[in-house]
Design a protein around this motif. Sequence first.
Motif, PDB file in Angstrom:
ATOM      1  N   ARG A  22       0.889  -1.178   0.089  1.00  0.00           N
ATOM      2  CA  ARG A  22      -0.047  -0.313  -0.269  1.00  0.00           C
ATOM      3  C   ARG A  22       0.787   1.047   0.256  1.00  0.00           C
ATOM      4  NH1 ARG A  22      -5.231  -1.556   1.542  1.00  0.00           N
ATOM      5  NH2 ARG A  22      -5.151  -3.575   1.984  1.00  0.00           N
ATOM      6  N   ILE A  24       0.169   6.182  -0.575  1.00  0.00           N
ATOM      7  CA  ILE A  24      -0.526   6.738  -0.412  1.00  0.00           C
ATOM      8  C   ILE A  24       0.293   7.673  -1.660  1.00  0.00           C
ATOM      9  CG2 ILE A  24      -1.336   9.174   0.563  1.00  0.00           C
ATOM     10  CD1 ILE A  24      -2.171   6.771   2.046  1.00  0.00           C
ATOM     11  N   PRO A  34      -3.504  19.868  -3.744  1.00  0.00           N
ATOM     12  CA  PRO A  34      -3.549  19.242  -3.394  1.00  0.00           C
ATOM     13  C   PRO A  34      -3.905  17.853  -3.529  1.00  0.00           C
ATOM     14  CG  PRO A  34      -2.881  20.100  -1.642  1.00  0.00           C
ATOM     15  CD  PRO A  34      -3.185  21.268  -2.725  1.00  0.00           C
ATOM     16  N   ASP A  35      -3.990  16.796  -3.546  1.00  0.00           N
ATOM     17  CA  ASP A  35      -5.166  15.470  -3.221  1.00  0.00           C
ATOM     18  C   ASP A  35      -4.065  14.855  -3.079  1.00  0.00           C
ATOM     19  OD1 ASP A  35      -7.208  14.323  -3.165  1.00  0.00           O
ATOM     20  OD2 ASP A  35      -8.446  14.577  -4.994  1.00  0.00           O
ATOM     21  N   SER A  71       4.365   7.352  -1.695  1.00  0.00           N
ATOM     22  CA  SER A  71       4.487   7.565   0.191  1.00  0.00           C
ATOM     23  C   SER A  71       4.655   6.002   0.120  1.00  0.00           C
ATOM     24  CB  SER A  71       3.734   9.084   0.676  1.00  0.00           C
ATOM     25  OG  SER A  71       4.578   9.221   1.666  1.00  0.00           O
ATOM     26  N   GLU A  73       4.992   4.338   3.802  1.00  0.00           N
ATOM     27  CA  GLU A  73       6.290   4.736   5.659  1.00  0.00           C
ATOM     28  C   GLU A  73       5.552   3.551   6.374  1.00  0.00           C
ATOM     29  OE1 GLU A  73       3.207   5.438   8.169  1.00  0.00           O
ATOM     30  OE2 GLU A  73       4.825   6.356   8.706  1.00  0.00           O
TER      31      GLU A  73
ATOM     32  N   ARG B  19      -3.302   8.517  12.083  1.00  0.00           N
ATOM     33  CA  ARG B  19      -1.741   8.401  10.673  1.00  0.00           C
ATOM     34  C   ARG B  19      -2.172   8.788  10.161  1.00  0.00           C
ATOM     35  NH1 ARG B  19      -0.789   3.024   6.963  1.00  0.00           N
ATOM     36  NH2 ARG B  19       1.561   3.315   6.978  1.00  0.00           N
ATOM     37  N   PHE B  21      -1.100  11.648   6.628  1.00  0.00           N
ATOM     38  CA  PHE B  21      -0.392  11.856   4.938  1.00  0.00           C
ATOM     39  C   PHE B  21      -0.175  12.953   4.631  1.00  0.00           C
ATOM     40  CE2 PHE B  21       2.254   8.017   3.977  1.00  0.00           C
ATOM     41  CZ  PHE B  21       1.415   7.321   5.002  1.00  0.00           C
ATOM     42  N   PRO B  35       4.460  11.746   5.759  1.00  0.00           N
ATOM     43  CA  PRO B  35       4.362  11.573   6.826  1.00  0.00           C
ATOM     44  C   PRO B  35       4.278  11.915   8.808  1.00  0.00           C
ATOM     45  CG  PRO B  35       5.498  10.264   5.700  1.00  0.00           C
ATOM     46  CD  PRO B  35       5.530  11.421   5.462  1.00  0.00           C
ATOM     47  N   VAL B  37       1.029  12.729  12.042  1.00  0.00           N
ATOM     48  CA  VAL B  37       0.612  12.698  13.408  1.00  0.00           C
ATOM     49  C   VAL B  37      -0.454  13.951  13.341  1.00  0.00           C
ATOM     50  CG1 VAL B  37       0.272  12.284  15.714  1.00  0.00           C
ATOM     51  CG2 VAL B  37       2.060  11.369  15.190  1.00  0.00           C
ATOM     52  N   ALA B  66      -4.036  18.839   1.317  1.00  0.00           N
ATOM     53  CA  ALA B  66      -5.004  17.478   1.428  1.00  0.00           C
ATOM     54  C   ALA B  66      -4.359  16.683   2.664  1.00  0.00           C
ATOM     55  CB  ALA B  66      -4.878  16.562  -0.087  1.00  0.00           C
ATOM     56  N   VAL B  68      -4.311  13.275   4.138  1.00  0.00           N
ATOM     57  CA  VAL B  68      -5.022  10.822   4.025  1.00  0.00           C
ATOM     58  C   VAL B  68      -4.736  10.583   5.238  1.00  0.00           C
ATOM     59  CG1 VAL B  68      -5.563   9.482   2.347  1.00  0.00           C
ATOM     60  CG2 VAL B  68      -4.126  11.039   1.643  1.00  0.00           C
ATOM     61  N   VAL B  70      -5.105   7.643   7.443  1.00  0.00           N
ATOM     62  CA  VAL B  70      -5.326   5.829   7.907  1.00  0.00           C
ATOM     63  C   VAL B  70      -5.090   5.133   8.573  1.00  0.00           C
ATOM     64  CG1 VAL B  70      -5.786   6.352   4.235  1.00  0.00           C
ATOM     65  CG2 VAL B  70      -3.051   5.673   6.505  1.00  0.00           C
ATOM     66  N   ASP B  73      -1.015   0.304   7.564  1.00  0.00           N
ATOM     67  CA  ASP B  73      -1.523  -0.669   6.135  1.00  0.00           C
ATOM     68  C   ASP B  73      -2.119  -1.911   6.302  1.00  0.00           C
ATOM     69  OD1 ASP B  73       0.145   1.421   3.956  1.00  0.00           O
ATOM     70  OD2 ASP B  73       1.756   0.190   4.295  1.00  0.00           O
ATOM     71  N   GLU B  75      -3.546  -3.247   8.514  1.00  0.00           N
ATOM     72  CA  GLU B  75      -5.090  -3.752   8.496  1.00  0.00           C
ATOM     73  C   GLU B  75      -6.570  -4.350   8.043  1.00  0.00           C
ATOM     74  OE1 GLU B  75      -7.104  -2.482  11.838  1.00  0.00           O
ATOM     75  OE2 GLU B  75      -9.217  -2.826  10.825  1.00  0.00           O
ATOM     76  N   PHE B  78      -8.704  -1.732   5.732  1.00  0.00           N
ATOM     77  CA  PHE B  78      -7.989  -0.818   5.582  1.00  0.00           C
ATOM     78  C   PHE B  78      -9.048   0.629   4.767  1.00  0.00           C
ATOM     79  CE2 PHE B  78      -5.651   2.215   2.725  1.00  0.00           C
ATOM     80  CZ  PHE B  78      -4.571   2.475   3.936  1.00  0.00           C
ATOM     81  N   VAL B  82      -9.901  11.609   3.164  1.00  0.00           N
ATOM     82  CA  VAL B  82      -9.563  12.289   2.926  1.00  0.00           C
ATOM     83  C   VAL B  82     -10.189  14.233   2.949  1.00  0.00           C
ATOM     84  CG1 VAL B  82      -7.969  12.895   0.440  1.00  0.00           C
ATOM     85  CG2 VAL B  82      -8.755  10.462   0.572  1.00  0.00           C
ATOM     86  N   PRO B 107       0.583   9.511  20.265  1.00  0.00           N
ATOM     87  CA  PRO B 107      -0.042   7.840  19.186  1.00  0.00           C
ATOM     88  C   PRO B 107       0.957   6.818  19.845  1.00  0.00           C
ATOM     89  CG  PRO B 107       1.957   9.123  17.593  1.00  0.00           C
ATOM     90  CD  PRO B 107       1.398   9.913  19.103  1.00  0.00           C
ATOM     91  N   PRO B 108       0.564   5.726  19.604  1.00  0.00           N
ATOM     92  CA  PRO B 108       1.027   4.355  19.530  1.00  0.00           C
ATOM     93  C   PRO B 108       2.567   4.071  19.245  1.00  0.00           C
ATOM     94  CG  PRO B 108      -0.716   4.344  18.588  1.00  0.00           C
ATOM     95  CD  PRO B 108      -0.611   5.518  18.183  1.00  0.00           C
ATOM     96  N   ARG B 138     -13.881  12.962   2.389  1.00  0.00           N
ATOM     97  CA  ARG B 138     -13.961  12.179   1.323  1.00  0.00           C
ATOM     98  C   ARG B 138     -13.499  10.588   2.333  1.00  0.00           C
ATOM     99  NH1 ARG B 138     -10.612  13.747  -2.746  1.00  0.00           N
ATOM    100  NH2 ARG B 138      -8.950  11.894  -2.767  1.00  0.00           N
ATOM    101  N   VAL B 140     -12.508   6.702   1.840  1.00  0.00           N
ATOM    102  CA  VAL B 140     -11.844   5.679   1.439  1.00  0.00           C
ATOM    103  C   VAL B 140     -11.497   4.303   2.194  1.00  0.00           C
ATOM    104  CG1 VAL B 140     -10.320   7.677  -0.595  1.00  0.00           C
ATOM    105  CG2 VAL B 140      -9.741   6.736   1.877  1.00  0.00           C
TER     106      VAL B 140
END
Lengths: 119, 144
Positions: A22, A24, A34-35, A71, A73, B19, B21, B35, B37, B66, B68, B70, B73, B75, B78, B82, B107-108, B138, B140
């Motif tokens: 996976r 991003i 940006p998106d 990206s 991580e 988590r 981004f 990336p 927190v 933006a 993201v 999430v 990875d 999970e 998943f 966004v 965070p953990p 939105r 995802v």
Amino acid sequence: MARQRVHMSAEGVAAFLAAKRRAIVGTRAPDGGPDGEPAALACAGGEVRFSVPRDGPTARNLRHDPRLVVSVEEFPSYAGIKGVAVHGRAVAVGDDGERTSFRVAAPRIESFDFAKMPR
Amino acid sequence: MAPRLETSAAEDFLRLHTRTFLVTLRPDGAPACHPMVGLWRDGALWLNTYRKSAKVRNLTAEPRVACVVVTDDDEPRFRGVVLRGRAEVVPVEAAPAGRPAPSAARPPGVGADVTQRVRARLAEGKRVLVRIVPETVRLVGEHG
């Protein structure tokens, strides 16, 4: 951050990316802002490839402006934080009717590995 | 004022997941991704980072961003949220009152030593808080 001191080797980056499924993907939308969206990642042979829904924002944005960042991580603990960002241009390589696959052309790689941070 | 999130599912998710981004635009207009927190408080996503970082430079020049947010990875379901909106660097004193400041939440996998160092850097101004008020949201991935 003194990034040059904490970056991964080229082999380290390749191994890190090859193990990930996976990512991003960051893009620029037609409105100029940006998106971002999660993508399915598949890296092998030194090539970074990913797929996203063909009707989703990333595929739409990349048709408008192919510049992107991929990206990846992991954050198992603070000292275990590792990440790779691949900057480049998207080239569509496949479409199965639901998802579009891209490869990253002219990749430029940034990486960080907090285990290498001086303490 | 922050708009109401389109779905309570997004807000429920943001309360429980950090988590993040952050996608910014570089001066040449190409996207960059960081990336981080992120903590959801009072209708905004709060981040903290070094004042002199590339991300702060980018979002000061172009506040549209933006985020993201999430799950891990691996999970089984998943999923994420966004957000697109505008970022602003705000003084530490502007952190939401009457509840833990974003810098206080851990965070953990982050030890108390790291949290204390972050708080000290915020207090001395080396780190700054970034608030992102979403304009669009939105979902995802595999939300129930």
